[in-house]
Design a protein around this motif. Structure first.
Motif, PDB file in Angstrom:
ATOM      1  N   THR A  72      42.889  38.646  49.964  1.00 40.90           N
ATOM      2  CA  THR A  72      42.047  39.265  48.930  1.00 40.90           C
ATOM      3  C   THR A  72      42.903  40.132  48.002  1.00 40.90           C
ATOM      4  O   THR A  72      44.081  40.367  48.267  1.00 40.90           O
ATOM      5  N   TRP A  74      43.569  39.588  44.641  1.00 46.78           N
ATOM      6  CA  TRP A  74      44.279  38.904  43.546  1.00 46.78           C
ATOM      7  C   TRP A  74      43.291  38.004  42.825  1.00 46.78           C
ATOM      8  O   TRP A  74      42.224  37.692  43.341  1.00 46.78           O
ATOM      9  N   ASP A  75      43.646  37.600  41.592  1.00 48.27           N
ATOM     10  CA  ASP A  75      42.726  36.799  40.782  1.00 48.27           C
ATOM     11  C   ASP A  75      43.181  35.326  40.784  1.00 48.27           C
ATOM     12  O   ASP A  75      44.233  35.004  40.240  1.00 48.27           O
ATOM     13  N   PRO A  76      42.368  34.452  41.386  1.00 48.72           N
ATOM     14  CA  PRO A  76      42.796  33.051  41.512  1.00 48.72           C
ATOM     15  C   PRO A  76      42.483  32.161  40.299  1.00 48.72           C
ATOM     16  O   PRO A  76      42.724  30.960  40.339  1.00 48.72           O
ATOM     17  N   THR A  77      41.941  32.749  39.201  1.00 51.57           N
ATOM     18  CA  THR A  77      41.467  31.925  38.069  1.00 51.57           C
ATOM     19  C   THR A  77      42.561  31.003  37.523  1.00 51.57           C
ATOM     20  O   THR A  77      42.363  29.801  37.348  1.00 51.57           O
ATOM     21  N   GLU A  78      43.736  31.610  37.257  1.00 52.68           N
ATOM     22  CA  GLU A  78      44.822  30.850  36.621  1.00 52.68           C
ATOM     23  C   GLU A  78      45.291  29.705  37.533  1.00 52.68           C
ATOM     24  O   GLU A  78      45.483  28.565  37.085  1.00 52.68           O
ATOM     25  N   ASP A 129      44.287  46.369  49.962  1.00 49.77           N
ATOM     26  CA  ASP A 129      43.471  46.485  48.748  1.00 49.77           C
ATOM     27  C   ASP A 129      42.166  47.233  49.034  1.00 49.77           C
ATOM     28  O   ASP A 129      41.646  47.218  50.147  1.00 49.77           O
ATOM     29  N   GLY A 133      37.439  42.613  49.025  1.00 52.03           N
ATOM     30  CA  GLY A 133      36.945  41.469  48.249  1.00 52.03           C
ATOM     31  C   GLY A 133      35.471  41.211  48.530  1.00 52.03           C
ATOM     32  O   GLY A 133      34.707  40.865  47.624  1.00 52.03           O
ATOM     33  N   LYS A 136      33.355  43.760  46.654  1.00 51.36           N
ATOM     34  CA  LYS A 136      33.307  43.448  45.213  1.00 51.36           C
ATOM     35  C   LYS A 136      32.360  42.276  44.961  1.00 51.36           C
ATOM     36  O   LYS A 136      31.563  42.294  44.022  1.00 51.36           O
ATOM     37  N   GLU A 140      28.782  42.290  42.852  1.00 44.48           N
ATOM     38  CA  GLU A 140      28.517  41.365  41.750  1.00 44.48           C
ATOM     39  C   GLU A 140      27.215  40.598  41.980  1.00 44.48           C
ATOM     40  O   GLU A 140      26.418  40.428  41.058  1.00 44.48           O
TER      41      GLU A 140
END
Ligand code: NAP
Length: 210
Positions: A72, A74-78, A129, A133, A136, A140
């Motif tokens: 958890t 980190w942003d996996p979008t890319e 972190d 995750g 969060k 949302e």
């Protein structure tokens, strides 16, 4: 399946690897440092750290290997877009415990009936972190920007509490992870379903549980 495992010596990894092997998977433990070799593996699993997971996932995808990630923070979008380009799968879940996924579902249902909520997440002091995750993702899901409180203490594993407040009543929905083996069923499910997922990023165990 032949699996490459990043983080096999970690707290989660050392609980998970024996469960994956007992379920019939062949596990290659990937050591820290150097260019990881995941060639010939059917999938890679990562439970490391937010600063390590993106490079591990990129290396696996570059070698044509789809990934299941529990790390958890980190942003996996890319990398999800990179996986899609290569017709590979990147499955990421902030929590692989079935109970925690149900907690999130029940919280979403309760949110429609209460004006206010706050989230408390409690984890072992080693967790890097904050907020978690899962906290969060829960925030949302329930919407309305609930306040999230993070507790880091020895003795804790992973615990989440969603507290709803209304006129003259409170509703608390809580999930406790008491052992890291609880993540195994979710990881096994993700591996079983990985090949059926659309290429690119799929996030959340919820997407695999009807
Ligand atoms: P941990 O005990 O610190 O274990 C991480 C392991 O990964 C360590 O053995 C570490 O080695 C190793 N590592 C670090 N960088 C690496 C790299 N580049 N390649 C290979 N191995 C590497 O942490 P943990 O408690 O097991 O948690 C791991 C991650 O999973 C965290 O992000 C945590 O938040 C997350 N987590 C997710 C779930 C879920 O259900 N999704 C559940 C629990 C935890 P060194 O010790 O030598 O650095």
């Amino acid at each position: 399946m032949k699996l490459a495992f990043f983080g096999a010596e970690g707290k989660v990894g050392s609980a998970l690897v024996p469960r994956l092997e007992a379920a019939g998977h062949e596990v290659r433990r990937i050591e820290l440092g150097g260019e990881p070799d995941v060639s010939g593996c059917d999938a890679a699993v990562d439970f490391t750290a937010p600063e390590a997971a993106p490079q591990n996932v990129r290396a696996a995808l570059e070698q044509g290997v789809s990934c299941v990630v529990g790390t958890t923070g980190w942003d996996p979008t890319e990398l999800g877009a990179f996986a899609a380009e290569k017709a590979l799968r990147l499955f990421v879940a902030p929590n692989f415990s079935i109970g925690a996924v149900l907690m999130m579902r029940f919280a979403r249902e309760a949110a429609a009936h209460f004006p206010r909520a706050e989230i408390v997440e409690l984890h072992n002091e080693a967790k890097k972190d904050a907020p978690s995750g899962t906290a969060k993702a829960t925030a949302e899901l329930i919407g309305g920007s609930p306040q999230v409180h993070s507790v880091r203490l020895p003795g804790l594993v992973a615990h989440h509490e969603v507290i709803f407040g209304g006129e003259g009543q409170l509703l608390t929905i809580r999930h406790d992870t008491t052992g890291r083996e609880s993540f195994a069923d979710g990881v096994l499910l993700a591996l079983e379903r990985l090949g059926d997922l659309p290429p690119g990023l799929t996030a959340g165990l919820d997407t695999l549980i009807s």
